[in-house]
Every structure is written in C-alpha cells, then in structure tokens.
Design an enzyme around this catalytic site. Structure first.
Site, PDB file in Angstrom:
ATOM      1  N   ASP A 287      53.723  33.611  47.825  1.00  0.00           N
ATOM      2  CA  ASP A 287      52.514  32.975  48.354  1.00  0.00           C
ATOM      3  C   ASP A 287      52.011  33.701  49.607  1.00  0.00           C
ATOM      4  OD1 ASP A 287      50.475  31.067  48.406  1.00  0.00           O
ATOM      5  OD2 ASP A 287      51.584  29.821  49.826  1.00  0.00           O
ATOM      6  N   HIS A 288      50.736  34.050  49.604  1.00  0.00           N
ATOM      7  CA  HIS A 288      50.092  34.794  50.686  1.00  0.00           C
ATOM      8  C   HIS A 288      50.744  36.159  50.916  1.00  0.00           C
ATOM      9  CE1 HIS A 288      48.268  30.900  51.361  1.00  0.00           C
ATOM     10  NE2 HIS A 288      47.380  31.476  52.136  1.00  0.00           N
TER      11      HIS A 288
ATOM     12  N   CYS B 171      40.838  45.056  38.730  1.00  0.00           N
ATOM     13  CA  CYS B 171      42.158  44.853  39.335  1.00  0.00           C
ATOM     14  C   CYS B 171      42.756  46.155  39.863  1.00  0.00           C
ATOM     15  CB  CYS B 171      43.109  44.181  38.344  1.00  0.00           C
ATOM     16  SG  CYS B 171      42.888  42.387  38.273  1.00  0.00           S
TER      17      CYS B 171
ATOM     18  N   GLU C 225      46.193  33.501  35.820  1.00  0.00           N
ATOM     19  CA  GLU C 225      45.717  34.424  36.850  1.00  0.00           C
ATOM     20  C   GLU C 225      44.300  34.027  37.255  1.00  0.00           C
ATOM     21  OE1 GLU C 225      45.960  39.128  36.929  1.00  0.00           O
ATOM     22  OE2 GLU C 225      44.037  38.420  36.168  1.00  0.00           O
TER      23      GLU C 225
ATOM     24  N   HIS D 273      47.155  41.844  44.886  1.00  0.00           N
ATOM     25  CA  HIS D 273      47.810  42.890  44.101  1.00  0.00           C
ATOM     26  C   HIS D 273      46.839  44.011  43.811  1.00  0.00           C
ATOM     27  CE1 HIS D 273      46.752  41.863  39.617  1.00  0.00           C
ATOM     28  NE2 HIS D 273      45.695  41.748  40.375  1.00  0.00           N
TER      29      HIS D 273
ATOM     30  N   HIS E 139      44.267  36.753  43.849  1.00  0.00           N
ATOM     31  CA  HIS E 139      44.045  35.739  42.817  1.00  0.00           C
ATOM     32  C   HIS E 139      44.653  34.428  43.284  1.00  0.00           C
ATOM     33  CE1 HIS E 139      42.722  38.489  39.640  1.00  0.00           C
ATOM     34  NE2 HIS E 139      43.658  39.325  40.055  1.00  0.00           N
TER      35      HIS E 139
HETATM   36 NI    NI Z   1      43.786  41.292  39.751  1.00  0.00          NI
END
Ligand code: NI
Length: 143
Positions: free
Chosen positions: A79-80, A33, A126, A14, A41
């Site tokens: 996922d992925h 981030c 996270e 992300h 993550h």
């Molecule tokens: Ni992040």
C-alpha cells in the site's frame, strides 16, 4: 466445503517494462502502463479461502483473523508503495497484475494454512475493467 472472501484495498505505483526493450517497444507492448515516470492504480484484492465450518464457532475462519493475515503479509508491503522498487515479494518480476496475484498467493498460502483455511483464489481488480484471478499452482478438480 464452504467459501469465504475478504476484500482489501491498496494503491500502488508500478511500471510495466522490459529493460531490453526501447521506450517505444515498451509502449507498444505494455501501453500506458509502460510510462517511464510511473503511475498508480487503486487495486482491489479479493482473497477467497475454503474449508469446513467449525461446529463450535459456526465460522470457516474468523474474518478479523483473515484480514489481519492479508494486511500483515500483503497490504502493509504494497500500500502506497512502488511495486517495482519497494515490494520484496515482487523483486525481479515484471509488475503485472498476473505476477502480483501469483506472488500474493505465495505470501498468503502458508499463513492461512496455519489458520486451518485453504486458499482458493486471489483475485485482483487493477481497474473496474481489468481483473486477474489466480487459483493456485494446480487446480484440484473434484475436491
Ligand atoms: Ni498500470
């Protein structure tokens, strides 16, 4: 009333940023981030449902069924994946763990009701130290 929790894991990329901010401002507000080249993550998702024990099975919910619902409606979609670009239920939202928890709640609420289980909380790690928990749009005290 009894509570049961299923843990699932996914990893995803992300970026936290606003298009109307400069890269400097994004770094100031969102920290690491906000890296323009994405990062990932290893998320851990805890889904807790509540209800009464079925006297015939002794279960609140079959954990295999719970896992199946979480995988179908959430894990397979994230996922992925890149949360900003590829996850339909995060379209147009800031890819924060808070928004992720709320969106995952919205994904699971109905399918779980169909299994006679009431969603109680969606908790996302996270990282080891950063944890978000969502208890739904309204908390029913005394229920
Ligand atoms: Ni992040």
């Amino acid at each position: 009333m009894i509570f049961i929790t299923r843990r699932e894991r996914f990893n995803a990329a992300h970026r936290l940023f606003r298009q109307d901010y400069t890269d400097e401002k994004n770094l100031e507000v969102f920290g690491k981030c906000s890296n323009p080249n994405w990062h990932g993550h290893n998320y851990i998702l805890y889904v807790t449902v509540k209800g009464e024990v079925n006297q015939e099975t002794g279960f609140l919910i079959n954990l295999k069924e719970l896992s199946k619902v979480i995988n179908l409606h959430v894990i397979e979609k994230v996922d992925h994946k890149n949360i900003n670009l590829e996850v339909d239920f995060m379209k147009g939202k800031l890819a924060s763990t808070e928004n992720l928890a709320i969106s995952i709640w919205d994904e699971l609420d109905l399918p779980l009701q169909r299994l006679n289980a009431m969603l109680h909380s969606v908790k996302i790690y996270e990282s080891e130290n950063n944890i978000v928990e969502y208890l739904g749009p309204k908390i029913n005290f005394g229920s």
